[in-house]
Design a protein around this motif. Structure first.
Motif, PDB file in Angstrom:
ATOM      1  N   LYS A  53      28.841  41.199  19.464  1.00  0.00           N
ATOM      2  CA  LYS A  53      30.006  42.343  20.057  1.00  0.00           C
ATOM      3  C   LYS A  53      29.137  43.166  21.200  1.00  0.00           C
ATOM      4  N   GLY A  54      29.924  43.443  22.248  1.00  0.00           N
ATOM      5  CA  GLY A  54      29.487  44.165  23.524  1.00  0.00           C
ATOM      6  C   GLY A  54      29.045  43.391  24.438  1.00  0.00           C
ATOM      7  N   GLU A  55      28.822  41.967  24.263  1.00  0.00           N
ATOM      8  CA  GLU A  55      28.091  41.145  25.506  1.00  0.00           C
ATOM      9  C   GLU A  55      29.332  41.014  26.448  1.00  0.00           C
ATOM     10  N   TRP A  56      28.838  40.900  27.582  1.00  0.00           N
ATOM     11  CA  TRP A  56      29.814  40.678  28.867  1.00  0.00           C
ATOM     12  C   TRP A  56      28.828  39.708  29.657  1.00  0.00           C
ATOM     13  N   MET A  57      29.833  39.081  30.645  1.00  0.00           N
ATOM     14  CA  MET A  57      29.085  38.292  31.763  1.00  0.00           C
ATOM     15  C   MET A  57      29.951  38.190  32.925  1.00  0.00           C
ATOM     16  N   GLY A  58      29.265  38.167  33.963  1.00  0.00           N
ATOM     17  CA  GLY A  58      30.280  38.246  35.266  1.00  0.00           C
ATOM     18  C   GLY A  58      30.775  36.962  35.757  1.00  0.00           C
ATOM     19  N   ALA A  59      31.819  37.196  36.724  1.00  0.00           N
ATOM     20  CA  ALA A  59      32.254  35.791  37.203  1.00  0.00           C
ATOM     21  C   ALA A  59      32.500  36.304  38.921  1.00  0.00           C
ATOM     22  N   GLU A  60      32.721  35.448  39.587  1.00  0.00           N
ATOM     23  CA  GLU A  60      33.022  35.479  41.085  1.00  0.00           C
ATOM     24  C   GLU A  60      34.020  34.456  41.474  1.00  0.00           C
ATOM     25  N   ILE A  61      35.303  35.156  42.165  1.00  0.00           N
ATOM     26  CA  ILE A  61      36.366  34.149  42.525  1.00  0.00           C
ATOM     27  C   ILE A  61      36.220  34.530  44.066  1.00  0.00           C
ATOM     28  N   THR A  62      36.483  33.456  44.769  1.00  0.00           N
ATOM     29  CA  THR A  62      36.827  33.477  46.195  1.00  0.00           C
ATOM     30  C   THR A  62      38.325  32.950  46.799  1.00  0.00           C
ATOM     31  N   LEU A  63      38.746  34.207  47.498  1.00  0.00           N
ATOM     32  CA  LEU A  63      39.920  33.832  47.918  1.00  0.00           C
ATOM     33  C   LEU A  63      40.219  33.768  49.623  1.00  0.00           C
ATOM     34  N   GLN A  64      41.227  33.269  49.892  1.00  0.00           N
ATOM     35  CA  GLN A  64      41.357  33.118  51.443  1.00  0.00           C
ATOM     36  C   GLN A  64      41.669  34.543  52.045  1.00  0.00           C
ATOM     37  N   THR A  65      42.497  35.594  51.541  1.00  0.00           N
ATOM     38  CA  THR A  65      42.781  36.861  52.167  1.00  0.00           C
ATOM     39  C   THR A  65      42.593  37.954  51.255  1.00  0.00           C
ATOM     40  N   PRO A  66      42.441  39.069  51.971  1.00  0.00           N
ATOM     41  CA  PRO A  66      42.426  40.405  51.061  1.00  0.00           C
ATOM     42  C   PRO A  66      43.587  40.818  50.215  1.00  0.00           C
ATOM     43  N   LEU A  67      44.605  40.265  50.748  1.00  0.00           N
ATOM     44  CA  LEU A  67      45.845  40.404  49.973  1.00  0.00           C
ATOM     45  C   LEU A  67      45.836  39.435  48.513  1.00  0.00           C
ATOM     46  N   LEU A  68      45.601  38.308  48.816  1.00  0.00           N
ATOM     47  CA  LEU A  68      45.496  37.382  47.626  1.00  0.00           C
ATOM     48  C   LEU A  68      44.336  38.089  46.730  1.00  0.00           C
ATOM     49  N   ALA A  69      43.222  38.656  47.189  1.00  0.00           N
ATOM     50  CA  ALA A  69      42.382  38.988  46.255  1.00  0.00           C
ATOM     51  C   ALA A  69      42.874  40.437  45.454  1.00  0.00           C
ATOM     52  N   GLN A  70      43.736  41.047  46.078  1.00  0.00           N
ATOM     53  CA  GLN A  70      44.291  42.364  45.132  1.00  0.00           C
ATOM     54  C   GLN A  70      45.284  41.569  44.150  1.00  0.00           C
ATOM     55  N   TYR A  71      46.022  40.523  44.733  1.00  0.00           N
ATOM     56  CA  TYR A  71      46.983  40.024  43.435  1.00  0.00           C
ATOM     57  C   TYR A  71      46.025  39.362  42.523  1.00  0.00           C
ATOM     58  N   ALA A  72      44.887  38.756  42.830  1.00  0.00           N
ATOM     59  CA  ALA A  72      44.095  38.235  41.751  1.00  0.00           C
ATOM     60  C   ALA A  72      43.622  39.291  40.798  1.00  0.00           C
ATOM     61  N   VAL A  73      42.995  40.371  41.307  1.00  0.00           N
ATOM     62  CA  VAL A  73      42.734  41.544  40.543  1.00  0.00           C
ATOM     63  C   VAL A  73      43.459  41.895  39.458  1.00  0.00           C
ATOM     64  N   SER A  74      44.923  42.029  39.795  1.00  0.00           N
ATOM     65  CA  SER A  74      45.995  42.470  38.981  1.00  0.00           C
ATOM     66  C   SER A  74      46.132  41.233  37.793  1.00  0.00           C
ATOM     67  N   HIS A  75      46.079  40.159  38.395  1.00  0.00           N
ATOM     68  CA  HIS A  75      46.252  39.003  37.398  1.00  0.00           C
ATOM     69  C   HIS A  75      45.112  38.857  36.269  1.00  0.00           C
ATOM     70  N   TYR A  76      43.993  39.157  36.926  1.00  0.00           N
ATOM     71  CA  TYR A  76      42.772  39.147  35.633  1.00  0.00           C
ATOM     72  C   TYR A  76      42.787  40.362  34.792  1.00  0.00           C
ATOM     73  N   LEU A  77      43.034  41.390  35.386  1.00  0.00           N
ATOM     74  CA  LEU A  77      42.985  42.550  34.483  1.00  0.00           C
ATOM     75  C   LEU A  77      44.083  42.793  33.329  1.00  0.00           C
ATOM     76  N   GLU A  78      45.078  41.883  33.683  1.00  0.00           N
ATOM     77  CA  GLU A  78      46.243  41.946  32.533  1.00  0.00           C
ATOM     78  C   GLU A  78      45.685  41.072  31.496  1.00  0.00           C
ATOM     79  N   GLN A  79      44.546  40.427  31.308  1.00  0.00           N
ATOM     80  CA  GLN A  79      44.094  39.503  30.395  1.00  0.00           C
ATOM     81  C   GLN A  79      42.989  40.266  29.423  1.00  0.00           C
ATOM     82  N   ASP A  80      43.264  40.212  28.114  1.00  0.00           N
ATOM     83  CA  ASP A  80      42.348  40.879  27.319  1.00  0.00           C
ATOM     84  C   ASP A  80      40.702  40.760  27.274  1.00  0.00           C
TER      85      ASP A  80
END
Length: 94
Positions: A53-80
Protein backbone atom coordinates in the motif's frame (compact mmCIF):
# COMPACT_ATOMS: atom_id res chain seq x y z
CA UNK A 1 7.41 17.33 -28.79
CA UNK A 2 5.83 17.41 -25.34
CA UNK A 3 6.40 15.10 -22.41
CA UNK A 4 3.80 14.05 -19.84
CA UNK A 5 5.02 12.54 -16.58
CA UNK A 6 2.66 10.21 -14.68
CA UNK A 7 2.62 9.04 -11.07
CA UNK A 8 0.94 5.62 -10.95
CA UNK A 9 -0.39 3.79 -7.88
CA UNK A 10 1.05 0.27 -8.09
CA UNK A 11 -0.15 -0.99 -4.70
CA UNK A 12 -1.76 -4.42 -4.77
CA UNK A 13 -0.36 -5.25 -8.23
CA UNK A 14 2.65 -7.27 -9.33
CA UNK A 15 5.44 -6.11 -11.64
CA UNK A 16 4.13 -3.68 -14.26
CA UNK A 17 0.52 -4.88 -14.02
CA UNK A 18 -0.77 -1.40 -13.04
CA UNK A 19 0.96 0.16 -16.07
CA UNK A 20 -0.36 -2.50 -18.46
CA UNK A 21 -3.87 -1.99 -17.04
CA UNK A 22 -4.04 1.69 -17.98
CA UNK A 23 -6.01 2.83 -21.00
CA UNK A 24 -3.28 4.47 -23.06
CA UNK A 25 -3.90 7.74 -24.89
CA UNK A 26 -4.29 6.96 -28.61
CA UNK A 27 -1.90 9.58 -29.96
CA UNK A 28 1.23 8.95 -27.91
CA UNK A 29 4.51 8.70 -29.77
CA UNK A 30 6.32 6.77 -27.07
CA UNK A 31 5.69 5.58 -23.54
CA UNK A 32 7.90 4.16 -20.81
CA UNK A 33 7.31 3.07 -17.21
CA UNK A 34 9.77 2.51 -14.39
CA UNK A 35 11.57 3.89 -11.35
CA UNK A 36 13.79 6.16 -13.49
CA UNK A 37 10.70 8.39 -13.81
CA UNK A 38 10.22 8.51 -10.04
CA UNK A 39 9.02 6.11 -7.39
CA UNK A 40 8.10 5.78 -3.75
CA UNK A 41 11.45 4.06 -3.21
CA UNK A 42 12.81 0.55 -3.51
CA UNK A 43 10.29 -2.25 -3.10
CA UNK A 44 10.66 -3.97 0.27
CA UNK A 45 8.66 -7.08 -0.56
CA UNK A 46 9.53 -10.34 -2.35
CA UNK A 47 9.60 -9.90 -6.12
CA UNK A 48 6.63 -12.22 -6.65
CA UNK A 49 4.49 -10.51 -3.96
CA UNK A 50 2.08 -7.64 -4.64
CA UNK A 51 3.35 -4.09 -4.20
CA UNK A 52 2.61 -2.64 -0.75
CA UNK A 53 0.00 0.00 0.00
CA UNK A 54 1.28 3.47 -0.90
CA UNK A 55 3.81 2.32 -3.51
CA UNK A 56 3.88 4.30 -6.74
CA UNK A 57 6.03 4.45 -9.85
CA UNK A 58 6.45 6.98 -12.63
CA UNK A 59 5.93 6.85 -16.36
CA UNK A 60 6.71 9.18 -19.24
CA UNK A 61 4.61 9.74 -22.35
CA UNK A 62 5.86 11.65 -25.41
CA UNK A 63 3.39 13.46 -27.68
CA UNK A 64 3.73 15.57 -30.80
CA UNK A 65 2.20 18.86 -29.53
CA UNK A 66 1.50 20.70 -26.26
CA UNK A 67 -2.25 20.52 -26.99
CA UNK A 68 -2.13 16.73 -27.27
CA UNK A 69 -0.15 16.66 -24.01
CA UNK A 70 -2.92 18.58 -22.25
CA UNK A 71 -5.55 16.16 -23.60
CA UNK A 72 -3.38 13.24 -22.46
CA UNK A 73 -3.14 14.68 -18.92
CA UNK A 74 -6.94 14.80 -18.73
CA UNK A 75 -7.21 11.28 -20.16
CA UNK A 76 -4.84 9.80 -17.58
CA UNK A 77 -6.19 11.73 -14.58
CA UNK A 78 -9.61 10.14 -15.17
CA UNK A 79 -8.13 6.72 -14.36
CA UNK A 80 -8.15 5.44 -10.77
CA UNK A 81 -4.50 4.33 -10.62
CA UNK A 82 -3.11 7.65 -11.89
CA UNK A 83 -2.24 9.79 -8.88
CA UNK A 84 -0.82 12.74 -10.85
CA UNK A 85 -0.11 13.77 -14.44
CA UNK A 86 1.72 16.88 -15.62
CA UNK A 87 3.27 18.24 -18.77
CA UNK A 88 6.95 18.11 -17.93
CA UNK A 89 8.52 20.04 -20.77
CA UNK A 90 8.41 20.78 -24.43
CA UNK A 91 11.33 19.29 -26.31
CA UNK A 92 12.49 21.23 -29.37
CA UNK A 93 12.65 19.35 -32.63
CA UNK A 94 16.00 19.48 -34.40
Amino acid sequence: MSIVRLKIDISGTRGDEAWRGLRQFDQIQSAAFGPRFGSSGPCRHPQDAPHAKGEWMGAEITLQTPLLAQYAVSHYLEQDRVLDADVLEEAQQA
